[in-house]
Every structure is written in structure tokens, then in C-alpha cells.
Design a protein around this motif. Structure first.
Motif, PDB file in Angstrom:
ATOM      1  N   VAL A  52       0.846  -1.200   0.000  1.00  0.00           N
ATOM      2  CA  VAL A  52       0.000   0.000   0.000  1.00  0.00           C
ATOM      3  C   VAL A  52       0.877   1.244   0.000  1.00  0.00           C
ATOM      4  CG1 VAL A  52      -1.588   1.375   1.402  1.00  0.00           C
ATOM      5  CG2 VAL A  52      -2.011  -1.040   1.078  1.00  0.00           C
ATOM      6  N   ALA A  53       1.913   1.208   0.813  1.00  0.00           N
ATOM      7  CA  ALA A  53       2.812   2.358   0.931  1.00  0.00           C
ATOM      8  C   ALA A  53       3.810   2.357  -0.221  1.00  0.00           C
ATOM      9  CB  ALA A  53       3.557   2.298   2.257  1.00  0.00           C
ATOM     10  N   ALA A  54       4.155   3.546  -0.667  1.00  0.00           N
ATOM     11  CA  ALA A  54       5.210   3.654  -1.673  1.00  0.00           C
ATOM     12  C   ALA A  54       6.516   3.162  -1.049  1.00  0.00           C
ATOM     13  CB  ALA A  54       5.354   5.101  -2.122  1.00  0.00           C
ATOM     14  N   PRO A  55       7.359   2.527  -1.816  1.00  0.00           N
ATOM     15  CA  PRO A  55       8.627   2.045  -1.256  1.00  0.00           C
ATOM     16  C   PRO A  55       9.438   3.193  -0.660  1.00  0.00           C
ATOM     17  CG  PRO A  55       8.315   1.234  -3.499  1.00  0.00           C
ATOM     18  CD  PRO A  55       7.225   2.229  -3.230  1.00  0.00           C
ATOM     19  N   ASP A  56      10.060   2.937   0.473  1.00  0.00           N
ATOM     20  CA  ASP A  56      10.896   3.935   1.134  1.00  0.00           C
ATOM     21  C   ASP A  56      12.210   4.037   0.363  1.00  0.00           C
ATOM     22  OD1 ASP A  56      12.867   5.128   2.848  1.00  0.00           O
ATOM     23  OD2 ASP A  56      11.511   4.777   4.533  1.00  0.00           O
ATOM     24  N   VAL A  57      12.430   5.182  -0.258  1.00  0.00           N
ATOM     25  CA  VAL A  57      13.604   5.378  -1.111  1.00  0.00           C
ATOM     26  C   VAL A  57      14.894   5.210  -0.316  1.00  0.00           C
ATOM     27  CG1 VAL A  57      14.806   7.023  -2.595  1.00  0.00           C
ATOM     28  CG2 VAL A  57      12.325   6.849  -2.687  1.00  0.00           C
ATOM     29  N   PHE A  58      14.942   5.742   0.909  1.00  0.00           N
ATOM     30  CA  PHE A  58      16.149   5.613   1.723  1.00  0.00           C
ATOM     31  C   PHE A  58      16.482   4.140   1.965  1.00  0.00           C
ATOM     32  CE2 PHE A  58      18.255   4.951   5.762  1.00  0.00           C
ATOM     33  CZ  PHE A  58      19.388   5.724   5.610  1.00  0.00           C
ATOM     34  N   ILE A  59      15.488   3.359   2.332  1.00  0.00           N
ATOM     35  CA  ILE A  59      15.723   1.937   2.605  1.00  0.00           C
ATOM     36  C   ILE A  59      16.201   1.220   1.352  1.00  0.00           C
ATOM     37  CG2 ILE A  59      14.564  -0.235   3.193  1.00  0.00           C
ATOM     38  CD1 ILE A  59      12.881   1.375   5.202  1.00  0.00           C
ATOM     39  N   GLN A  60      15.621   1.564   0.214  1.00  0.00           N
ATOM     40  CA  GLN A  60      16.047   0.928  -1.032  1.00  0.00           C
ATOM     41  C   GLN A  60      17.496   1.267  -1.367  1.00  0.00           C
ATOM     42  OE1 GLN A  60      12.981   2.259  -3.772  1.00  0.00           O
ATOM     43  NE2 GLN A  60      12.093   0.212  -3.755  1.00  0.00           N
ATOM     44  N   ILE A  61      17.848   2.542  -1.251  1.00  0.00           N
ATOM     45  CA  ILE A  61      19.204   2.963  -1.610  1.00  0.00           C
ATOM     46  C   ILE A  61      20.225   2.464  -0.591  1.00  0.00           C
ATOM     47  CG2 ILE A  61      20.710   4.976  -1.875  1.00  0.00           C
ATOM     48  CD1 ILE A  61      18.294   6.404  -3.146  1.00  0.00           C
ATOM     49  N   ALA A  62      19.878   2.528   0.704  1.00  0.00           N
ATOM     50  CA  ALA A  62      20.809   2.080   1.746  1.00  0.00           C
ATOM     51  C   ALA A  62      21.059   0.578   1.655  1.00  0.00           C
ATOM     52  CB  ALA A  62      20.271   2.440   3.123  1.00  0.00           C
ATOM     53  N   ALA A  63      20.072  -0.159   1.212  1.00  0.00           N
ATOM     54  CA  ALA A  63      20.197  -1.610   1.016  1.00  0.00           C
ATOM     55  C   ALA A  63      20.811  -2.311   2.224  1.00  0.00           C
ATOM     56  CB  ALA A  63      20.997  -1.900  -0.253  1.00  0.00           C
TER      57      ALA A  63
END
Length: 89
Positions: A52-63
Motif C-alpha cells: 500500500v505504501a510507496a517504497p521507502d527510497v532511503f531503505i532501497q538505496i541504503a540496502a
């Protein structure tokens, strides 16, 4: 309009299951989705554990390489500084 969502949290037992969204709101200071399970009980999950929520960009980039956002770290540093000043530090 019927909105469905999928549980995406990798360790949640309902991962991959789809539910019909009843409502989405802030509960206990968290963005949560509310839905009825197969037994008709009202349940809630963190919206971030679903699609439902848009993916958290920080979490994606920080991996997984960083657990603290720079803004949160700056806020923490300011809080520590304030506490030190109030205690004569």
C-alpha cells in the motif's frame, strides 16, 4: 472502490497474502492498514509492511548498509546537545 494490498514484509507469516483494505490511518503513531482476516476479525499492520505504501527510497538505496537516516541522526545530535546544555555539560 475495492482496494487490495499484499503483505510484503519478508518475515511476516502472511507474506504474499492479499487482503481487502478496510481503512488506512494513524494508530499508535504509525501509518497502519486495517483489514478483516479470513475469520472476519479486524486486523492491522504497518503500512510499510505492505504494498500500500510507496517504497521507502532511503531503505532501497541504503540496502541494509545504514540503519539511521541523516535527518534522524541530526535530530538525535541536537537532542543530545540540548540535554548536555541543560545538565551543565
Amino acid at each position: 472502490m475495492r482496494i487490495e494490498f499484499e503483505v510484503t514484509h519478508p518475515f511476516h507469516p502472511w507474506r504474499g497474502q492479499r487482503f481487502v483494505l478496510s481503512t488506512r490511518k494513524q494508530n499508535w503513531g504509525e501509518d497502519r492498514v486495517m483489514f478483516y482476516d479470513a475469520d472476519g476479525r479486524l486486523r492491522s499492520l504497518l503500512a510499510s509492511w505492505t504494498d500500500v505504501a510507496a517504497p521507502d527510497v532511503f531503505i532501497q538505496i541504503a540496502a541494509g548498509r545504514s540503519f539511521v537516516r541523516p535527518d534522524d541522526l541530526a535530530t538525535l545530535a541536537a537532542l543530545i546537545e540540548q540535554i548536555e546544555r541543560s545538565h551543565g555539560g
